[in-house]
Design a protein around this motif. Sequence first.
Motif, mmCIF file in Angstrom:
data_model
loop_
_atom_site.group_PDB
_atom_site.id
_atom_site.type_symbol
_atom_site.label_atom_id
_atom_site.label_comp_id
_atom_site.label_asym_id
_atom_site.label_seq_id
_atom_site.Cartn_x
_atom_site.Cartn_y
_atom_site.Cartn_z
ATOM 1 N N VAL A 141 0.948 8.870 -6.977
ATOM 2 C CA VAL A 141 0.386 7.816 -7.828
ATOM 3 C C VAL A 141 1.442 7.346 -8.836
ATOM 4 O O VAL A 141 1.607 6.143 -9.067
ATOM 5 N N ALA A 190 -3.644 5.767 -5.618
ATOM 6 C CA ALA A 190 -2.918 4.572 -5.196
ATOM 7 C C ALA A 190 -3.300 4.298 -3.751
ATOM 8 O O ALA A 190 -3.379 5.222 -2.934
ATOM 9 N N VAL A 248 -3.008 0.313 -7.527
ATOM 10 C CA VAL A 248 -2.920 1.580 -8.247
ATOM 11 C C VAL A 248 -4.069 1.624 -9.249
ATOM 12 O O VAL A 248 -4.135 0.804 -10.169
ATOM 13 N N SER A 300 3.073 3.623 -9.202
ATOM 14 C CA SER A 300 3.080 2.953 -10.507
ATOM 15 C C SER A 300 4.494 2.493 -10.864
ATOM 16 O O SER A 300 4.695 1.389 -11.384
#
Length: 287
Positions: free
Chosen positions: A253, A236, A230, A257
């Motif tokens: 993304v 990502a 990421v 995370s």
Amino acid sequence: MRKNIDKRDRAGLFRGRLARAMAEKETTQSGLARAVGVDRSTISQLLTGQGARLPNAQVVAECAAALGVSADWLLGLTERPERLADLLATSLTMTEAPRALIDETIFGWHQEAAGYKVRHVPATLPDMLKTRAMLRWEYEPQLGRTADQAIGASEDRLNWMAKAGSDYEIALPRHEIEAFARAEGYYRGLPAAIRAEQIARLKTLYAQLYPSLRIYLFDARRVFSAPVTVFGPLLAVLYLGRHYIAFRDSARVTSFSGHFDWLVREAEVGARDFPGFLDGLARDAGP
């Protein structure tokens, strides 16, 4: 939660966005009418009407298709004017993943994310932490006489990454690093001297770079992760082996995370405990 919009306000929003899309596309009322299959007066009414009435779904869809925007955007349901297919094309890409030390695509993503936190679940020990002897053992069978040149170029890029101002968090399955120490599985045949030197390098680098570099070890019997990186809030990247799948939309993304944060919360060995774990690992890596 999505905010409800009054019908009159939505109708006004539609008129404004239709006019904007026509201007950007340099389309006249007559030209849009022909593309949609309606009279010019219908388009004029869509642009100048003052009430709360919206056109039917067919007309909205045809206007959106003719102007290269999404119907949701014309109706005020999204702030992104791109059509779904165009959004997917820009937010998700598949890139070939060569088996090489110098991966220009990966390096480009690191350059793009300079200054952001990079979260990484590697497929093996991270290349950026390996000794030259370890890299040679791993890559020389396919690189042959060009191994030293490739390793040198790789070290230049990895040195740049270390100075890029990014924090690096690495989550690694505990069994991966234990297999390395014992020369098992993927690391079968790795000489004890190389393993001992590699562990010493890990200890030295970690002492130098912590807390900018933090390593966590998780139990893959309890939690699992495919190889993924990421790059801050930007993208990502999921590693499949032959290809990378890169996601750039913020929702994906954020989801990746969150997945990484879950690995950290569930880690058996935290970042502060990693040096002590290496001490025990050095004993396992002995002759």
